[in-house]
Write a protein that holds these residues in place. Structure first.
Motif, PDB file in Angstrom:
ATOM      1  N   ALA A  63      49.847  46.428  44.449  1.00  0.00           N
ATOM      2  CA  ALA A  63      48.465  46.241  44.881  1.00  0.00           C
ATOM      3  C   ALA A  63      47.904  44.998  44.227  1.00  0.00           C
ATOM      4  CB  ALA A  63      47.625  47.462  44.510  1.00  0.00           C
ATOM      5  N   SER A  64      46.779  44.575  44.731  1.00  0.00           N
ATOM      6  CA  SER A  64      46.072  43.433  44.163  1.00  0.00           C
ATOM      7  C   SER A  64      45.475  43.826  42.819  1.00  0.00           C
ATOM      8  CB  SER A  64      44.955  42.996  45.103  1.00  0.00           C
ATOM      9  OG  SER A  64      44.127  42.053  44.466  1.00  0.00           O
ATOM     10  N   PRO A  65      45.605  42.974  41.816  1.00  0.00           N
ATOM     11  CA  PRO A  65      44.990  43.293  40.527  1.00  0.00           C
ATOM     12  C   PRO A  65      43.468  43.169  40.539  1.00  0.00           C
ATOM     13  CG  PRO A  65      46.131  41.187  40.416  1.00  0.00           C
ATOM     14  CD  PRO A  65      46.414  41.766  41.760  1.00  0.00           C
ATOM     15  N   VAL A  66      42.900  42.569  41.589  1.00  0.00           N
ATOM     16  CA  VAL A  66      41.449  42.384  41.635  1.00  0.00           C
ATOM     17  C   VAL A  66      40.742  43.354  42.557  1.00  0.00           C
ATOM     18  CG1 VAL A  66      41.563  39.962  40.965  1.00  0.00           C
ATOM     19  CG2 VAL A  66      41.656  40.557  43.380  1.00  0.00           C
TER      20      VAL A  66
ATOM     21  N   ALA B 244      47.883  41.146  36.366  1.00  0.00           N
ATOM     22  CA  ALA B 244      49.101  41.062  37.176  1.00  0.00           C
ATOM     23  C   ALA B 244      50.316  41.399  36.324  1.00  0.00           C
ATOM     24  CB  ALA B 244      49.237  39.664  37.772  1.00  0.00           C
ATOM     25  N   GLY B 245      51.294  42.078  36.919  1.00  0.00           N
ATOM     26  CA  GLY B 245      52.522  42.404  36.211  1.00  0.00           C
ATOM     27  C   GLY B 245      53.112  43.721  36.657  1.00  0.00           C
TER      28      GLY B 245
ATOM     29  N   ASN C 118      47.036  39.320  48.286  1.00  0.00           N
ATOM     30  CA  ASN C 118      46.278  40.112  47.315  1.00  0.00           C
ATOM     31  C   ASN C 118      45.133  39.364  46.649  1.00  0.00           C
ATOM     32  OD1 ASN C 118      47.615  42.528  47.735  1.00  0.00           O
ATOM     33  ND2 ASN C 118      49.159  42.115  46.185  1.00  0.00           N
ATOM     34  N   PHE C 119      44.640  38.295  47.295  1.00  0.00           N
ATOM     35  CA  PHE C 119      43.437  37.656  46.801  1.00  0.00           C
ATOM     36  C   PHE C 119      42.245  38.479  47.240  1.00  0.00           C
ATOM     37  CE2 PHE C 119      45.659  33.298  47.373  1.00  0.00           C
ATOM     38  CZ  PHE C 119      46.353  33.476  46.194  1.00  0.00           C
ATOM     39  N   SER C 120      41.169  38.402  46.477  1.00  0.00           N
ATOM     40  CA  SER C 120      39.954  39.100  46.855  1.00  0.00           C
ATOM     41  C   SER C 120      38.998  38.102  47.491  1.00  0.00           C
ATOM     42  CB  SER C 120      39.297  39.718  45.634  1.00  0.00           C
ATOM     43  OG  SER C 120      38.044  40.244  45.969  1.00  0.00           O
ATOM     44  N   PRO C 121      38.427  38.433  48.646  1.00  0.00           N
ATOM     45  CA  PRO C 121      37.471  37.524  49.255  1.00  0.00           C
ATOM     46  C   PRO C 121      36.182  37.427  48.443  1.00  0.00           C
ATOM     47  CG  PRO C 121      37.565  39.565  50.492  1.00  0.00           C
ATOM     48  CD  PRO C 121      38.634  39.630  49.440  1.00  0.00           C
ATOM     49  N   ASP C 122      36.006  38.367  47.494  1.00  0.00           N
ATOM     50  CA  ASP C 122      34.790  38.375  46.682  1.00  0.00           C
ATOM     51  C   ASP C 122      34.875  37.416  45.503  1.00  0.00           C
ATOM     52  OD1 ASP C 122      33.942  40.409  48.362  1.00  0.00           O
ATOM     53  OD2 ASP C 122      34.773  41.969  47.062  1.00  0.00           O
TER      54      ASP C 122
END
Length: 160
Positions: free
Chosen positions: A46-49, A101-102, A154-158
């Protein structure tokens, strides 16, 4: 004396002899206890953000939700406690908190039973990942000011 494997659950008569002494005892074989087992995680990354929900699939999750604890831990000692949202005998749903991340390993414990095993230990991996697929343009002005675009997963648009 080593007790041989049983063929049926319950009592069995065992006779042993040593020198001129012979004794018989009744030994009771108990039904083996099979504890909770985890067979899969979804998603496994999953995305870390971003926050989300992790589904843990398995069997034997008969304890009340309040007795279940779930943690993500990594090799550096970073630990995230996950909030257990619900559970039934085959599924545990947890809130994914977001983090660094990791690679992380899932640790599931049930009060009074201890840690839950995985069918396959390699299934115990959860990854917080940011993947960069590209940066454009790849050249720019010496004094800066070039606007670049980073593409990936997994980038956040926020977050800009």
């Amino acid at each position: 004396m080593i007790i041989p494997a049983c063929s049926t659950i319950g009592g069995a008569s065992l006779t042993y002899s040593y020198k001129n002494l012979t004794r018989s005892i009744v030994f009771t074989f108990n039904q083996p206890s099979v504890g909770p087992i985890i067979s899969s995680l979804s998603p496994s990354s999953a995305s870390p953000v971003r926050k989300g929900v992790l589904t843990i699939i398995g069997s034997g999750f008969t304890a009340p939700t309040s007795d279940i604890t779930v943690y993500l831990t990594n090799s550096t000692g970073k630990v995230y406690q996950m909030r257990v949202l619900s559970s039934n005998s085959t599924t545990i749903l947890c809130g994914i908190p977001g983090g660094l991340a990791g690679n992380y390993y899932l640790d599931v414990s049930i009060a009074g039973e201890g840690s839950v095993s995985f069918n396959n230990p390699s299934d115990n991996l959860f990854v917080y990942e940011l993947v960069v697929n590209g940066i454009t343009p790849t050249t720019g002005a010496y004094y800066g000011g070039t606007l670049i675009t980073i593409t990936g997963i997994n980038f956040s648009p926020d977050v800009l």
